[in-house]
Write a protein that holds these residues in place. Structure first.
Motif, short mmCIF file in Angstrom:
data_model
loop_
_atom_site.label_atom_id
_atom_site.label_comp_id
_atom_site.label_asym_id
_atom_site.label_seq_id
_atom_site.Cartn_x
_atom_site.Cartn_y
_atom_site.Cartn_z
N ALA A 114 0.83 -1.21 0.00
CA ALA A 114 0.00 0.00 0.00
C ALA A 114 0.86 1.25 0.00
O ALA A 114 0.55 2.24 -0.67
CB ALA A 114 -0.93 -0.01 1.21
N ALA A 115 1.97 1.24 0.74
CA ALA A 115 2.88 2.39 0.74
C ALA A 115 3.43 2.63 -0.65
O ALA A 115 3.53 3.77 -1.12
CB ALA A 115 4.01 2.17 1.74
N PHE A 116 3.81 1.55 -1.35
CA PHE A 116 4.30 1.70 -2.73
C PHE A 116 3.22 2.29 -3.63
O PHE A 116 3.50 3.19 -4.44
CB PHE A 116 4.74 0.35 -3.27
CG PHE A 116 4.95 0.34 -4.76
CD1 PHE A 116 6.09 0.89 -5.32
CD2 PHE A 116 3.99 -0.21 -5.61
CE1 PHE A 116 6.27 0.90 -6.70
CE2 PHE A 116 4.17 -0.21 -6.98
CZ PHE A 116 5.32 0.36 -7.53
N ALA A 117 1.99 1.82 -3.52
CA ALA A 117 0.90 2.32 -4.36
C ALA A 117 0.66 3.81 -4.13
O ALA A 117 0.44 4.57 -5.07
CB ALA A 117 -0.38 1.52 -4.10
N ILE A 118 0.71 4.25 -2.87
CA ILE A 118 0.49 5.67 -2.56
C ILE A 118 1.62 6.52 -3.14
O ILE A 118 1.39 7.54 -3.78
CB ILE A 118 0.37 5.87 -1.04
CG1 ILE A 118 -0.89 5.17 -0.50
CG2 ILE A 118 0.32 7.36 -0.70
CD1 ILE A 118 -0.97 5.12 1.02
N VAL A 119 2.86 6.10 -2.92
CA VAL A 119 4.01 6.87 -3.38
C VAL A 119 4.09 6.89 -4.91
O VAL A 119 4.51 7.88 -5.51
CB VAL A 119 5.30 6.31 -2.76
CG1 VAL A 119 6.54 6.94 -3.38
CG2 VAL A 119 5.31 6.56 -1.25
N ALA A 120 3.68 5.80 -5.56
CA ALA A 120 3.75 5.73 -7.02
C ALA A 120 2.65 6.53 -7.69
O ALA A 120 2.70 6.74 -8.90
CB ALA A 120 3.66 4.26 -7.47
N GLY A 121 1.66 7.00 -6.94
CA GLY A 121 0.55 7.73 -7.52
C GLY A 121 0.69 9.22 -7.36
O GLY A 121 1.79 9.77 -7.26
N ARG A 122 -0.44 9.92 -7.33
CA ARG A 122 -0.47 11.37 -7.19
C ARG A 122 -0.95 11.73 -5.79
O ARG A 122 -1.95 11.20 -5.31
CB ARG A 122 -1.42 11.99 -8.22
CG ARG A 122 -1.33 13.51 -8.30
CD ARG A 122 -2.44 14.11 -9.17
NE ARG A 122 -3.74 14.07 -8.50
CZ ARG A 122 -4.76 13.32 -8.91
NH1 ARG A 122 -4.65 12.54 -9.98
NH2 ARG A 122 -5.91 13.33 -8.25
N VAL A 123 -0.22 12.60 -5.14
CA VAL A 123 -0.56 13.05 -3.79
C VAL A 123 -1.13 14.46 -3.86
O VAL A 123 -0.49 15.37 -4.37
CB VAL A 123 0.68 13.02 -2.87
CG1 VAL A 123 0.36 13.63 -1.52
CG2 VAL A 123 1.18 11.58 -2.71
N ASP A 124 -2.36 14.63 -3.35
CA ASP A 124 -3.01 15.93 -3.37
C ASP A 124 -2.94 16.66 -2.03
O ASP A 124 -3.27 17.84 -1.96
CB ASP A 124 -4.48 15.78 -3.77
CG ASP A 124 -4.63 15.30 -5.21
OD1 ASP A 124 -3.70 15.51 -6.00
OD2 ASP A 124 -5.68 14.71 -5.53
N GLY A 125 -2.54 15.96 -0.98
CA GLY A 125 -2.47 16.61 0.33
C GLY A 125 -2.29 15.57 1.41
O GLY A 125 -2.17 14.36 1.14
N CYS A 126 -2.26 16.01 2.66
CA CYS A 126 -2.13 15.13 3.82
C CYS A 126 -2.96 15.70 4.96
O CYS A 126 -3.03 16.92 5.12
CB CYS A 126 -0.67 15.01 4.26
SG CYS A 126 0.43 14.24 3.05
N GLU A 127 -3.57 14.82 5.73
CA GLU A 127 -4.39 15.25 6.87
C GLU A 127 -4.22 14.25 8.01
O GLU A 127 -4.50 13.06 7.85
CB GLU A 127 -5.86 15.33 6.47
CG GLU A 127 -6.78 15.75 7.61
CD GLU A 127 -8.25 15.65 7.26
OE1 GLU A 127 -9.08 16.07 8.08
OE2 GLU A 127 -8.56 15.13 6.15
N ALA A 128 -3.75 14.72 9.14
CA ALA A 128 -3.58 13.87 10.32
C ALA A 128 -4.87 13.85 11.13
O ALA A 128 -5.46 14.90 11.39
CB ALA A 128 -2.43 14.38 11.18
N VAL A 129 -5.32 12.65 11.49
CA VAL A 129 -6.58 12.47 12.22
C VAL A 129 -6.29 11.62 13.45
O VAL A 129 -5.69 10.54 13.35
CB VAL A 129 -7.64 11.79 11.33
CG1 VAL A 129 -8.93 11.62 12.11
CG2 VAL A 129 -7.87 12.60 10.07
N LEU A 130 -6.75 12.07 14.60
CA LEU A 130 -6.57 11.33 15.85
C LEU A 130 -7.70 10.33 16.05
O LEU A 130 -8.77 10.45 15.46
CB LEU A 130 -6.53 12.30 17.03
CG LEU A 130 -5.35 13.27 17.10
CD1 LEU A 130 -5.57 14.29 18.20
CD2 LEU A 130 -4.05 12.51 17.34
N GLY A 131 -7.41 9.33 16.89
CA GLY A 131 -8.46 8.44 17.36
C GLY A 131 -8.91 7.39 16.37
O GLY A 131 -10.06 6.94 16.45
N THR A 132 -8.08 6.97 15.42
CA THR A 132 -8.45 5.91 14.49
C THR A 132 -7.55 4.71 14.70
O THR A 132 -6.39 4.84 15.08
CB THR A 132 -8.32 6.39 13.03
OG1 THR A 132 -6.94 6.71 12.77
CG2 THR A 132 -9.18 7.63 12.79
#
Length: 305
Positions: A114-132
């Motif tokens: 999954a990390a490879f798939a995310i890095v190999a694609g397009r990143v539009d932003g990042c959002e940190a969410v607590l409590g998951t």
């Protein structure tokens, strides 16, 4: 403008790397959501990545079903017994479908894919969410920097192949060939129809998206698969430097004309071409070997070096 381009976009990857490494440095516990294509999420506990999921990579349940230790009906029954849990680990062990160590391996494989798939694609932003909480975490998490480094190493290995492809771009077709095939090659040729990408084939076969993408690239190079158009290059990230332009007050004098070339002797016969290196020939994925866990454990190690 430089011809060096990034499949991700420098800004997108830089944002992801900065956010993920910052989460590790601050000991963050929660979820770092990464919108994009395919996008996904990293799940952290005390600054270590314990799970990752993406629409661009099969999850641990798909990889486990591929091992033939459990079929779809048995999996559905376990999910019902556990009250709808996506990863019924207790039932899998209690019914003897898999051992605890085997399930840990599956979770690590799914995380890295999954990390490879995310890095190999397009990143539009990042959002940190607590409590998951992730549904299939690993016991010992991965440092974010090392996880990103491994994903980039895989991208570089893929780009170094003679016919590199991207997980979600090329849609290969089987070529007309008459030669022995490995089980993985037969399986991919059976599903390649000109509409499915390497990512689609990974979900179809229940294999890692990196494993399938590399094998598709190799099969294109061997003439087993073909695409309607040329495959797009996968560039490697590197700094772009502007060309140095030197201004002159007066143009320099033109160089003298070169001397006339001497006639080139014509050989009596054409030279013989020495064969080159054969390249990468080993198959990445293991054969589908019934209930044998030997074939299943090769899934993790059958990647391009």
């Amino acid at each position: 403008m430089s011809e060096v381009r990034d499949p991700l976009g420098r800004a997108g990857y830089g944002r992801l790397a900065h956010a993920l490494i910052a989460c590790g440095r601050e000991g963050f516990s929660g979820e770092l959501r990464v919108p994009g294509s395919p996008g996904g999420a990293f799940h952290l506990r005390a600054g270590l990545v314990v799970a990752a999921d993406s629409p661009g990579a099969p999850g641990p349940e798909a990889l486990l079903l591929r091992s033939d230790r459990i079929d779809g009906e048995q999996w559905a029954e376990l999910v019902r017994e556990s009250g709808g849990a996506r990863w019924p680990v207790a039932g899998l062990i209690a019914h003897g479908y898999a051992g605890a160590a085997q399930l840990r391996v599956v979770c690590v494989m799914a995380l890295q894919d999954a990390a490879f798939a995310i890095v190999a694609g397009r990143v539009d932003g990042c959002e940190a969410v607590l409590g998951t909480e992730p549904y299939a975490p690993v016991a010992v998490g991965e440092p974010p920097a090392r996880l990103l480094q491994e994903a980039n190493r895989k991208l570089a290995a893929l780009a170094a192949l003679p016919h590199p492809v991207r997980p979600d771009r090329e849609r290969p077709l089987p070529a007309a060939v008459d030669r022995p095939l490995t089980p993985l090659q037969r399986e991919l040729m059976g599903h390649a129809d000109g509409r499915r990408t390497a990512r689609d084939l990974a979900f179809r076969t229940g294999r890692g998206v990196y494993t399938v993408t590399v094998e598709v690239a190799r099969m294109l190079g061997e003439g087993l698969l073909e695409c309607a158009g040329p495959t797009a290059p996968i560039p490697i990230r590197m700094p772009v430097r502007a060309p140095v332009v030197r201004h002159r007050e007066t143009p320099p004098p033109p160089p003298p004309p070169p001397p006339a070339p001497e006639p080139i002797p014509v050989p009596a016969e054409l030279p013989r071409r020495e064969p080159g290196a054969s390249g990468i020939t080993e198959a990445l994925g293991p054969s589908k070997s019934g209930a044998s866990w030997k074939g299943f454990f090769r899934l993790r190690h059958g990647t391009a070096k």
